[in-house]
Design an enzyme around this catalytic site. Structure first.
Site, mmCIF file in Angstrom:
data_model
loop_
_atom_site.group_PDB
_atom_site.id
_atom_site.type_symbol
_atom_site.label_atom_id
_atom_site.label_comp_id
_atom_site.label_asym_id
_atom_site.label_seq_id
_atom_site.Cartn_x
_atom_site.Cartn_y
_atom_site.Cartn_z
ATOM 1 N N ASP A 150 -61.006 39.163 2.498
ATOM 2 C CA ASP A 150 -61.755 38.416 3.513
ATOM 3 C C ASP A 150 -63.198 38.160 3.052
ATOM 4 O OD1 ASP A 150 -62.082 37.203 5.993
ATOM 5 O OD2 ASP A 150 -61.108 38.830 7.085
ATOM 6 N N ASP A 154 -59.919 31.230 12.110
ATOM 7 C CA ASP A 154 -58.712 31.918 12.597
ATOM 8 C C ASP A 154 -57.926 31.078 13.598
ATOM 9 O OD1 ASP A 154 -59.740 33.919 11.081
ATOM 10 O OD2 ASP A 154 -59.823 35.406 12.693
HETATM 11 C C1 GLA Z 1 -60.940 37.558 9.823
HETATM 12 C C2 GLA Z 1 -59.658 36.918 9.252
HETATM 13 C C3 GLA Z 1 -58.484 37.297 10.123
HETATM 14 C C4 GLA Z 1 -58.338 38.815 10.166
HETATM 15 C C5 GLA Z 1 -59.639 39.440 10.679
HETATM 16 C C6 GLA Z 1 -59.628 40.957 10.539
HETATM 17 O O1 GLA Z 1 -61.259 37.028 11.066
HETATM 18 O O2 GLA Z 1 -59.814 35.539 9.178
HETATM 19 O O3 GLA Z 1 -57.289 36.711 9.635
HETATM 20 O O4 GLA Z 1 -58.024 39.281 8.886
HETATM 21 O O5 GLA Z 1 -60.765 38.966 9.937
HETATM 22 O O6 GLA Z 1 -60.803 41.536 10.985
#
Ligand code: GLA
Length: 404
Positions: free
Chosen positions: A157, A214
């Site tokens: 990430d 997301d």
């Molecule tokens: C980010 C990513 C998500 C998930 C969260 C976890 O928002 O884009 O897919 O992995 O972190 O904290």
């Protein structure tokens, strides 16, 4: 001196032509051949957030086998954020001992014992998005640890990175670290499309890269969050962001419009069928995010539709394109290895509509006679020339193959 000259030349030539000089390309041979079709699996985040545990992951791996998902091609079981709590005195990453009393390797071993593969999550910054220890400065040490646990897939990430941190260099560094561990590990780049990873993801050895923020478990377009911040992405918001970047995907390196929400409760069955079909036309990774232990037969039938999965997994590895748009009515088409096309008719509107895909739009001459098969009805519809038309329900899709 003169007598030794030919020997010196021979030694020089030997090193020049025979002994390989390590290059990035050679290091990355450890991971070449990974993800030749879009990765398929399950991930903890969309349904369970930080509520991860040994029991949950084992239960989900069991359910992946029992539900028929493994048979349908799902492979990776991935623990997302929150499995990690600290670093020890030697800076080794430490997992949550309450949630994972047997450690992470025991979970990975269990997943492997079912014939599945195991994935984990970390972050290129100081901390993960949920505030757990990140990987910055520990890339090689973490990669060795992951390899020793039997990790096959790493989602990496982009939270808590430095403003000046270079995304391309950071992900190249993690790929080099993973390769140096000697274990082939799929690298899932998750920087939400911020630095246009489709332009450099393949070059740095990324196997998939998130293209958007997301996903949320809803059908619609982009919306502001209640606090005014930007933005919550429904399925349509994400879809629209894929329209121009299809050409960057191919075997080993995929655009990732985020994990599936199918079965999480925020959409109708029709919308989930459309969400799944659209991801298949996009040659997207199919990473389920629902509770596999308790899904309804309708949801299981969506996630395990082998004909639609075959479109996603077609070995040519072409991402589908939007080939026509008339207001709420769209046609998407994906070239398949055998020369046929997968064609998706999408109705974004609020009432049923007739949608046509012309042969011209999908790249065939109008006079061509082609066999059409409906991949949700599992039915051959006969031979057609010029076009195929069907009535499509609101927020629904019709998906067919068109085979000359
Ligand atoms: C980010 C990513 C998500 C998930 C969260 C976890 O928002 O884009 O897919 O992995 O972190 O904290």
């Amino acid at each position: 001196m003169t007598r030794h000259f030919p020997v010196a030349v021979a030694i020089f030539l030997f090193f020049l032509f025979v002994v390989p000089i390590p290059t990035f390309a050679q290091q990355s041979s450890v991971s070449s051949g990974l993800a030749l079709t879009p990765p398929m699996g399950w991930n903890t985040w969309n349904k369970f957030g930080c509520n991860v545990s040994d029991e949950l992951v084992r239960g989900m791996a069991d359910a992946m086998v029992k539900s028929g998902m493994k048979d349908a091609g799902y492979q990776y079981v991935v623990i997302d954020d929150c499995w990690q709590v600290s670093r020890d005195g030697n800076a080794n990453i430490v997992s949550d001992s309450k949630r994972f009393p047997n450690g992470i390797k025991a979970v990975a071993d269990y997943v492997h014992s079912l014939g599945l593969k195991f994935g984990i999550y970390s972050d290129a910054g100081m901390k993960t998005c949920a505030g757990r220890p990140g990987g910055l400065g520990h890339e090689y040490q973490d990669a060795v640890m992951y390899a020793s646990w039997g990790v096959d897939y790493l989602k990496y990430d982009w939270c808590h990175t430095y403003k000046t941190q270079d995304a391309k260099a950071s992900y190249a560094n993690m790929r080099a670290a993973l390769d140096a561990s000697g274990r082939p590990i799929v690298l899932s780049i998750c920087e939400w499309g911020t630095h246009q990873p489709w332009l450099w993801g393949e070059e740095v050895g990324g196997n998939l890269w998130r293209t958007t923020g997301d996903i949320q478990d809803r059908w619609g377009g982009k919306e502001k969050w209640p606090d005014g911040g930007c933005c919550s992405n429904g399925v349509l918001a994400i879809l629209d962001e894929q329209a121009e970047i299809g050409s960057y995907a191919g075997p080993g390196h995929w655009n990732d419009p985020d994990m599936l929400e199918v079965g999480n409760g925020g959409m109708t069955t029709t919308e989930y069928r459309a969400h799944f079909s659209l991801w298949a036309i996009l040659a997207a990774p199919l990473i389920a995010g629902n509770d596999l232990r308790s899904m309804t037969p309708e949801i299981r039938d969506i996630l395990t539709n082998k004909e639609v999965i075959a479109v996603d997994q077609d070995p040519l590895g072409r991402e589908g394109q939007r080939v026509s748009k008339d207001g709420d009515l769209e046609v998407w088409a994906k070239q398949l290895k055998d020369g046929s096309r997968a064609v998706l008719l999408l109705n974004r509107g609020s009432s049923p509509q007739e949608i046509s895909a012309t042969w011209e739009a999908i790249g065939y001459p109008a006079h061509l006679s082609a066999a059409v098969r409906d991949l949700w009805a599992h039915k051959d519809l006969g031979k057609f020339t010029e076009k195929f038309s069907a009535s499509v329900e609101s927020h629904g899709v019709v998906v067919v193959t068109v085979k000359p």
